[in-house]
Enzyme design. Structure first.
Site, PDB file in Angstrom:
ATOM      1  N   GLY A 152       0.908  -1.090   0.027  1.00  0.00           N
ATOM      2  CA  GLY A 152       0.134   0.060  -0.084  1.00  0.00           C
ATOM      3  C   GLY A 152       0.785   1.180  -0.036  1.00  0.00           C
ATOM      4  O   GLY A 152       1.041   2.006  -1.174  1.00  0.00           O
ATOM      5  N   TYR A 198       0.164   7.967  15.552  1.00  0.00           N
ATOM      6  CA  TYR A 198       1.421   6.898  15.469  1.00  0.00           C
ATOM      7  C   TYR A 198       2.598   7.725  15.953  1.00  0.00           C
ATOM      8  O   TYR A 198       3.556   7.257  16.081  1.00  0.00           O
ATOM      9  CB  TYR A 198       1.629   6.555  14.100  1.00  0.00           C
ATOM     10  CG  TYR A 198       0.341   5.668  13.535  1.00  0.00           C
ATOM     11  CD1 TYR A 198       0.161   4.542  14.300  1.00  0.00           C
ATOM     12  CD2 TYR A 198      -0.048   6.219  12.626  1.00  0.00           C
ATOM     13  CE1 TYR A 198      -1.236   3.840  13.549  1.00  0.00           C
ATOM     14  CE2 TYR A 198      -1.308   5.327  11.808  1.00  0.00           C
ATOM     15  CZ  TYR A 198      -1.568   4.487  12.624  1.00  0.00           C
ATOM     16  OH  TYR A 198      -2.735   3.862  11.816  1.00  0.00           O
ATOM     17  N   CYS A 252     -10.263  20.718  18.261  1.00  0.00           N
ATOM     18  CA  CYS A 252     -10.083  21.132  19.546  1.00  0.00           C
ATOM     19  C   CYS A 252      -9.546  20.241  20.512  1.00  0.00           C
ATOM     20  O   CYS A 252     -10.170  19.682  21.649  1.00  0.00           O
ATOM     21  CB  CYS A 252     -11.577  21.460  20.119  1.00  0.00           C
ATOM     22  SG  CYS A 252     -12.073  22.812  19.244  1.00  0.00           S
TER      23      CYS A 252
HETATM   24  N1  LLP Z   1      -1.582  -6.399   3.576  1.00  0.00           N
HETATM   25  C1  LLP Z   1      -2.201  -6.737   4.659  1.00  0.00           C
HETATM   26  C2  LLP Z   1      -2.743  -7.879   4.979  1.00  0.00           C
HETATM   27  C3  LLP Z   1      -2.139  -5.454   5.674  1.00  0.00           C
HETATM   28  O1  LLP Z   1      -2.546  -5.570   6.865  1.00  0.00           O
HETATM   29  C4  LLP Z   1      -1.657  -4.240   5.199  1.00  0.00           C
HETATM   30  C5  LLP Z   1      -1.579  -3.124   6.076  1.00  0.00           C
HETATM   31  C6  LLP Z   1      -1.234  -4.149   4.047  1.00  0.00           C
HETATM   32  C7  LLP Z   1      -1.012  -5.386   3.159  1.00  0.00           C
HETATM   33  C8  LLP Z   1      -0.498  -2.897   3.389  1.00  0.00           C
HETATM   34  O2  LLP Z   1       0.535  -2.405   4.025  1.00  0.00           O
HETATM   35  P1  LLP Z   1       1.864  -1.310   3.541  1.00  0.00           P
HETATM   36  O3  LLP Z   1       2.234  -1.858   2.194  1.00  0.00           O
HETATM   37  O4  LLP Z   1       0.997  -0.189   3.298  1.00  0.00           O
HETATM   38  O5  LLP Z   1       2.480  -1.241   4.559  1.00  0.00           O
HETATM   39  N2  LLP Z   1      -2.499   3.230   8.960  1.00  0.00           N
HETATM   40  C9  LLP Z   1      -1.092   2.803   9.445  1.00  0.00           C
HETATM   41  C10 LLP Z   1      -0.843   1.748   8.431  1.00  0.00           C
HETATM   42  C11 LLP Z   1      -1.778   0.422   8.697  1.00  0.00           C
HETATM   43  C12 LLP Z   1      -1.335  -0.663   7.767  1.00  0.00           C
HETATM   44  C13 LLP Z   1      -2.219  -1.774   8.032  1.00  0.00           C
HETATM   45  N3  LLP Z   1      -2.016  -2.999   7.241  1.00  0.00           N
HETATM   46  C14 LLP Z   1      -0.279   4.038   8.818  1.00  0.00           C
HETATM   47  O6  LLP Z   1      -0.661   5.137   8.781  1.00  0.00           O
HETATM   48  O7  LLP Z   1       0.857   3.826   8.835  1.00  0.00           O
END
Ligand code: LLP
Length: 389
Positions: A273, A314, A341
């Site tokens: 992602g 975070y 706020c």
């Molecule tokens: N696949 C699974 C099963 C996942 O749980 C996740 C992310 C991804 C792929 C993608 O991960 P990435 O390549 O984006 O690291 N909101 C948080 C990140 C949460 C990620 C949760 N799972 C942030 O803003 O850092």
């Protein structure tokens, strides 16, 4: 991480002065550079596909904008979806159902029915889910998410693969769960593990791949042959100016070596992602208020944690610059704070910046991943615009 170009003291993004973008679309606004998005996709695809048949399933939780999904659909991307909403959005963007994999956690029967009705494959997360799915739809192909007992991530809140995690089939139950699924008559295609998000080192990915390949071989001995390994997402990106990128070739060579040396698996799925979308996008927010509060100096902007929650949630670092004073010398250290706020509402702490004034366009870098998608209507503020250039 690389900085942007400057023209007449104004930061240029995707060939346009950020001040023009802010004037035209209003602020706050997320702005994505389509070319950078495509480059990120291609870099990752090329790094892995030189070694093995690779399918990218973009983890659309990072950003589900239809325009972005449509660009990625053109590149040939599949989708990692975590909800029926994400599945429907991906279908709307033109991704075929066979290129979508649904990896939910704590999934209701109603959601499983809706997902399988669309012909979308399920990556099963628990024994309970398997037994319930058997009563809903046994024809849908499945794989299993296992807990690899390997974790990595930029914050404990986003580590997913550790022992005891809420995600995946616990290691001790994996083999018997596959055997049970076979007995139930399921068409079992693969195995999946995700270690967590935003890790910056290669080794945890290799450790998790060892676990996956060992399991593939154990299953083979029991007559269960899998088509693919899915290594999940989690590839980190630099957020600070002096940080380097993870070496993609080292990652790809290392991971695929383990697969090709030890198993008969011929297909790898990856679910990035952050890597795909993060640095393709900036958040533009306008300075609306300037305050000298004795011990601290504040730049008050029109984006708060309703717009970008990562710093508040975070303690994530996002580089910021004043787009219309780009390259100007810093005069002091500032807190960049929003209109929510709560005193935890901030975008950046203690940043050396040039003298701010009302009307300045503050640029928040690396805002593409989990920026807009985690934004909210808190304090009854509307969601902001997203623009693709
Ligand atoms: N696949 C699974 C099963 C996942 O749980 C996740 C992310 C991804 C792929 C993608 O991960 P990435 O390549 O984006 O690291 N909101 C948080 C990140 C949460 C990620 C949760 N799972 C942030 O803003 O850092």
């Amino acid at each position: 991480m690389k900085d942007y170009e400057s023209k007449n003291g104004v930061m240029m993004f995707a060939g346009m002065p950020v001040t023009d973008i802010a004037d035209r679309f209003g602020t706050p606004v997320y702005v994505t550079d389509e070319q950078r998005l495509r480059e990120n996709y291609r870099n990752l695809y090329n790094a892995f596909s030189q070694y093995i048949d690779t399918k990218i399933h973009y983890a659309c939780k990072a950003n589900t904008s239809l325009a972005i999904l449509s660009v990625l659909a053109q590149e040939g991307s599949g989708i990692d979806a975590v909800s029926i909403g994400e599945v429907m959005t991906a279908l709307k963007a033109g991704i075929p159902p066979e290129d979508i994999m649904y990896t939910g956690v704590n999934v209701s029967d109603a959601e499983m029915k809706a997902v399988t009705d669309q012909g979308v494959m399920i990556n099963v997360d628990s024994v309970s889910q398997l037994e319930r799915l058997a009563k809903i739809n046994k024809k849908i192909p499945i794989s299993f998410r296992i807990t690899p007992e390997v974790g990595s991530g930029h914050s404990d809140k986003v580590v997913t693969g550790k022992k005891g995690s809420k995600f995946g089939i616990p290691k001790a139950d994996v083999i018997k769960t596959y055997v049970r699924a076979k007995k139930l008559g399921f068409d079992i295609k693969g195995i999946h593990a995700d270690i967590g998000s935003g890790g910056q080192t290669v080794q945890p990915f290799l450790d998790a791949m060892d676990v996956l390949t060992d399991t593939v071989n154990e299953l083979k001995e029991l007559g269960i042959d899998l088509e693919f390994i899915d290594m999940g997402g989690g590839i980190g990106v630099p957020y600070k100016m002096n940080e380097d990128e993870m070496d993609l070739n080292e990652l790809a060579a290392g991971v695929t070596d383990i697969i090709l040396e030890n198993t008969d698996i011929k297909k790898l799925i990856i679910e990035p992602g952050r890597y795909i979308i993060c640095d393709s996008t900036v958040l533009l927010t306008r300075c609306v208020d300037v305050k000298d509060a004795d011990t601290k100096k504040y730049i008050g902007v029109d984006a708060g944690f309703n717009t970008l929650i990562r710093p508040a949630m975070y303690d994530s670092y996002h580089y910021v610059a004043i787009g219309n004073k780009f390259g100007k010398a810093a005069t002091a250290k500032y807190e960049v704070v929003g209109p929510i706020c709560e005193s935890g509402d901030y975008l950046a702490h203690d940043r050396a910046l040039p003298d701010p004034s009302e009307g300045d366009v503050v640029v928040v870098y690396n805002a593409g991943a989990y920026g807009f998608s985690m934004s909210s209507n808190y304090n009854s503020r509307p969601l902001c615009r997203e623009v693709l250039i």
